[in-house]
Design a protein around this motif. Structure first.
Motif, short mmCIF file in Angstrom:
data_model
loop_
_atom_site.label_atom_id
_atom_site.label_comp_id
_atom_site.label_asym_id
_atom_site.label_seq_id
_atom_site.Cartn_x
_atom_site.Cartn_y
_atom_site.Cartn_z
N GLU A 63 43.43 42.26 38.64
CA GLU A 63 44.71 42.46 37.98
C GLU A 63 44.52 42.76 36.50
OE1 GLU A 63 48.73 43.00 37.84
OE2 GLU A 63 47.48 42.64 39.62
N ASP B 50 41.08 38.16 42.35
CA ASP B 50 42.38 38.82 42.20
C ASP B 50 42.79 38.90 40.74
OD1 ASP B 50 42.56 39.13 44.93
OD2 ASP B 50 43.71 37.28 45.23
N LYS C 214 43.33 46.27 36.21
CA LYS C 214 44.42 47.20 36.49
C LYS C 214 45.31 47.35 35.27
CE LYS C 214 48.34 47.93 39.58
NZ LYS C 214 49.13 47.39 40.72
#
Length: 280
Positions: A265, A261, A268
């Motif tokens: 992130e 994750d 992103k």
């Protein structure tokens, strides 16, 4: 006169070369001694009295040689008694006590020149950068210091890698110091030598940012370039633990494990930042 030459040679072989002071004097004046000895030999040959001494010397050598050969053969073929446990020779505080307890095969040679050659050979094999004066200091100290005597003895052993030498005795910190620093300071007093190593390692760690240690960004080459040293990860951590053991603490960086994750992130955010920059 021929007797004088023979006596001098015998004195040097059996006594002089085993004394650091006598050895250094002979070595220093070797260029002067050789011509003098040659002249004395020529004068002795011309002297009739010299030929009276030679038969006595030859008779002595002929009589002693068979005894010496028999002694060496008996030592080689007779079984050696081995102790069930390996004794701790570091518990002996004097050289005499150490030599009385230690097997003869484990003792250093008495000759100064042989001890010098032990260090020179080891110095070349493992790139220790010891100077001639430093080698002489270590040899001189080995005759009065049991710590230095044991340290020189560690140089007579065979090691698979230099790291094995670091773990060969109680003074592994000194092994690391001599290996990683291109310019060293050698003291005949082992306690002072320990303080020299502490000060040297402390300076390296004091001016080194260890916050990135234990992470992929860590690069030990930065330290080697800055301090002109030859650290690798093993010698670096041995030096670190040596300081820790002596009450000098430096905080190391921590390892952070990224999960899926967090990686998504981060990608992103990077994508969004790139997109913002691309807009007119």
């Amino acid at each position: 006169m021929g007797s004088i030459i023979v006596l001098f040679v015998l004195w040097y072989v059996f006594v002089g070369r085993n004394q650091p002071k006598s050895y250094k004097k002979v070595k220093k004046n070797k260029s002067k001694l050789i011509p003098v000895i040659i002249i004395l030999i020529l004068l002795s040959i011309a002297s009739s009295s010299f030929w009276i001494f030679w038969p006595l010397l030859i008779a002595f050598l002929i009589g002693a040689l068979p005894i010496y050969i028999i002694y060496k053969i008996l030592r080689a073929i007779l079984p050696k008694k081995e102790a069930p446990d390996t004794p701790d020779y570091t518990s002996y505080t004097t050289r005499r006590e150490r030599n009385n307890a230690m097997p003869r095969t484990s003792q250093l040679p008495d000759a100064v020149g042989k001890r010098i050659r032990i260090i020179e050979k080891f110095n070349k094999k493992y790139d220790l950068n010891l100077t001639e004066n430093q080698i002489q200091t270590m040899v001189d100290a080995s005759y009065v210091s049991t710590d230095w005597e044991l340290f020189l003895h560690s140089m007579t052993q065979e090691y698979a890698t230099v790291h094995q030498w670091f773990a060969s005795g109680q003074n592994g910190w000194l092994c690391v110091y001599l290996r990683v620093f291109n310019t060293q300071t050698v003291s005949p007093d082992m306690q002072q030598q320990k303080q020299i190593c502490l000060d040297s390692f402390r300076q390296v760690f004091q001016y080194t940012d260890l916050s990135a240690y234990n992470t992929p960004s860590w690069d030990i080459r930065d330290i080697n370039n800055k301090f002109m040293t030859n650290f690798d990860d093993t010698s670096f951590m041995l030096a670190y633990r040596f300081l820790e053991k002596n009450g000098i603490h430096h905080e190391l960086g921590s390892v952070k494990i990224m999960d899926a994750d967090e990686e998504l992130e981060a990608l992103k955010r990077k994508y969004e930042d790139d997109g913002m920059m691309a807009r007119p």
